[in-house]
Motif scaffolding. Structure first.
Motif, short mmCIF file in Angstrom:
data_model
loop_
_atom_site.label_atom_id
_atom_site.label_comp_id
_atom_site.label_asym_id
_atom_site.label_seq_id
_atom_site.Cartn_x
_atom_site.Cartn_y
_atom_site.Cartn_z
N LEU A 73 0.85 -1.10 0.03
CA LEU A 73 0.16 -0.08 -0.11
C LEU A 73 0.99 1.11 0.11
N TRP A 74 1.87 1.22 0.76
CA TRP A 74 2.91 2.33 0.88
C TRP A 74 3.69 2.54 -0.54
N ALA A 75 3.89 1.36 -1.06
CA ALA A 75 4.67 1.38 -2.47
C ALA A 75 3.40 2.00 -3.47
N ILE A 76 2.40 1.71 -3.67
CA ILE A 76 1.51 2.28 -4.51
C ILE A 76 1.25 3.80 -4.30
N GLN A 77 1.11 4.30 -3.17
CA GLN A 77 1.16 5.84 -2.88
C GLN A 77 2.50 6.39 -3.41
N TYR A 78 3.65 5.68 -2.97
CA TYR A 78 5.07 6.30 -3.33
C TYR A 78 5.14 6.34 -4.80
N ASP A 86 13.10 10.58 -8.94
CA ASP A 86 13.98 9.21 -8.69
C ASP A 86 13.15 8.20 -8.12
N ARG A 87 11.81 8.23 -8.19
CA ARG A 87 11.24 7.05 -7.24
C ARG A 87 11.32 5.64 -8.14
N PHE A 88 11.84 5.61 -9.07
CA PHE A 88 11.99 4.16 -9.41
C PHE A 88 13.09 3.38 -9.35
N THR A 89 14.40 4.16 -8.72
CA THR A 89 15.41 3.55 -8.67
C THR A 89 15.38 2.41 -7.79
N ILE A 98 8.20 -7.33 -0.95
CA ILE A 98 7.06 -8.07 -0.79
C ILE A 98 6.76 -9.29 -1.21
N ALA A 99 7.61 -9.84 -2.17
CA ALA A 99 7.45 -11.16 -2.94
C ALA A 99 7.93 -12.02 -1.82
N GLU A 100 8.99 -11.65 -1.04
CA GLU A 100 9.93 -12.41 -0.08
C GLU A 100 8.99 -12.56 1.15
N LEU A 101 8.27 -11.58 1.55
CA LEU A 101 7.41 -11.61 2.69
C LEU A 101 6.12 -12.36 2.36
N ASP A 102 5.59 -12.55 1.23
CA ASP A 102 4.32 -13.10 0.84
C ASP A 102 4.40 -13.68 -0.53
N PRO A 103 4.87 -14.67 -0.79
CA PRO A 103 5.17 -15.00 -2.23
C PRO A 103 4.04 -15.38 -3.00
N ARG A 104 2.82 -15.79 -2.19
CA ARG A 104 1.71 -16.02 -3.10
C ARG A 104 0.63 -14.74 -3.25
N TYR A 105 1.13 -13.56 -2.89
CA TYR A 105 0.32 -12.31 -2.94
C TYR A 105 0.39 -11.85 -4.38
N THR A 106 -0.47 -12.11 -5.13
CA THR A 106 -0.47 -12.21 -6.78
C THR A 106 -0.33 -10.75 -7.18
N ASP A 107 -1.10 -9.77 -6.38
CA ASP A 107 -1.52 -8.31 -6.74
C ASP A 107 -0.05 -7.55 -7.01
N PRO A 108 0.95 -7.71 -6.10
CA PRO A 108 2.11 -7.02 -6.37
C PRO A 108 2.77 -7.12 -7.47
N TYR A 109 2.91 -8.42 -7.81
CA TYR A 109 3.75 -8.77 -9.32
C TYR A 109 3.03 -7.93 -10.29
N GLU A 110 1.65 -8.10 -10.34
CA GLU A 110 1.15 -7.45 -11.60
C GLU A 110 1.15 -5.96 -11.59
N VAL A 111 1.04 -5.31 -10.45
CA VAL A 111 1.15 -3.91 -10.33
C VAL A 111 2.39 -3.35 -10.46
N GLY A 112 3.38 -4.33 -9.89
CA GLY A 112 5.00 -3.78 -9.97
C GLY A 112 5.16 -4.08 -11.43
N SER A 113 5.02 -4.93 -12.22
CA SER A 113 5.26 -5.20 -13.58
C SER A 113 4.68 -3.99 -14.39
N MET A 114 3.36 -3.44 -14.03
CA MET A 114 2.92 -2.40 -14.80
C MET A 114 3.57 -0.92 -14.56
N ILE A 115 3.98 -0.88 -13.26
CA ILE A 115 4.65 0.41 -12.89
C ILE A 115 5.92 0.28 -13.63
#
Length: 288
Positions: A73-78, A86-89, A98-115
């Motif tokens: 949630l913080w990443a989406i806001q950031y 320089d936010r993409f660095t 996020i993937a390490e904390l919750d490998p089965r959490y699928t949304d961040p992979y999709e949103v991270g890839s989109m960003i």
């Protein structure tokens, strides 16, 4: 459990709660202090102090899923704060946490890839995030499917797209049209044999007339492409041997260059231009 042991257990739980609250307060205090640092001096200063996912997994005492939610949630806001140049660095680092904390959490992979792809314009990173999602979730077709779509649409790399689609189409739940995308990608890289076999499988297994028609049209396209390549090669050999173009395609057979003339999928002759040696199908494949 004895009544004497109960106060000790309550006391331990209370102390753990205090520790977690103190840790959260410390983390927030650290973030507030780093936010004061000029970004010109330290690019991405808000996130360079976030520890690794492995560290956080242990530090959250079993609440790694909750921590993943908070960071996501913080990443989406950031990453929605366009004033931060320089936010993409550290984008890959954050979504790896996020993937390490919750490998089965699928949304961040999709949103991270989109960003990464649409905002940072970093296609390799977009694919890397989806690859990470697939590595941690090898039963999910969505990640290689989306990677194939990016490779096809944005990179125009049909060979890479084909490899991704091939991974996706064999997994449970993958849409039927994934196989059609795979067949089309194979055609684009001139792997006509694979394209033909895949479209033929789609045609033979289709229960929908519309899908059957699509497959039939693509089969026409693939066969026409293979036949025309063979005919043009034969015409070139005839010209090399006789120093002229054949006046009709049947001369290729009488000259012994071909054993027979191929016909299109509908049994019609190919169209031959005697002045240029060009060969075309008698119909437009998608208008049949």
């Amino acid at each position: 459990m004895t009544t004497k042991a109960l106060p000790k257990r309550i006391s331990g739980t209370f102390l753990l709660g205090l520790f977690l609250l103190a840790a959260c307060a410390g983390f927030m205090g650290l973030k507030l202090e780093t936010d004061k640092i000029l970004r010109a001096k330290i690019p991405g200063s808000s996130i360079i102090y976030v520890p690794s996912g492995k560290f956080l997994k242990y530090a959250t005492f079993g609440y790694s899923g909750l921590a993943a939610d908070m960071i996501y949630l913080w990443a989406i806001q950031y990453y929605s704060t366009y004033e931060i140049a320089d936010r993409f660095t550290y984008l890959d680092h954050i979504f790896a946490i996020i993937a390490e904390l919750d490998p089965r959490y699928t949304d961040p992979y999709e949103v991270g890839s989109m960003i990464a792809g649409q905002e940072a314009h970093d296609i390799p990173l977009a694919l890397r995030i989806l690859d990470r999602g697939f590595a941690k979730n090898p039963d999910m077709w969505l990640f290689p499917f989306e990677a194939g779509h990016i490779a096809q649409r944005q990179l125009k790399d049909f060979d890479l797209a084909r490899k991704y689609y091939e991974k996706a189409m064999v997994l449970p739940g993958a849409p039927d049209f994934t196989k059609r995308l795979y067949a089309n990608a194979a055609f684009k890289v001139t792997d006509f044999k694979t394209s033909w076999e895949t479209w033929l499988e789609v045609y033979n297994t289709a229960t929908d007339d519309r899908v059957k028609k699509i497959a039939s049209n693509h089969l026409y396209q693939v066969k026409a492409e293979m036949d025309i390549d063979a005919l043009k090669e034969a015409v070139a050999k005839f010209k090399e041997k006789y120093k002229r173009l054949p006046d009709e395609l049947s001369r290729l057979v009488t000259a012994g260059i071909l054993t027979s003339l191929p016909k299109d999928l509908d049994g019609k002759d190919y169209v031959y231009d005697t002045t240029t040696g060009d060969v075309k199908p008698p119909a437009v494949w998608w208008k049949r």
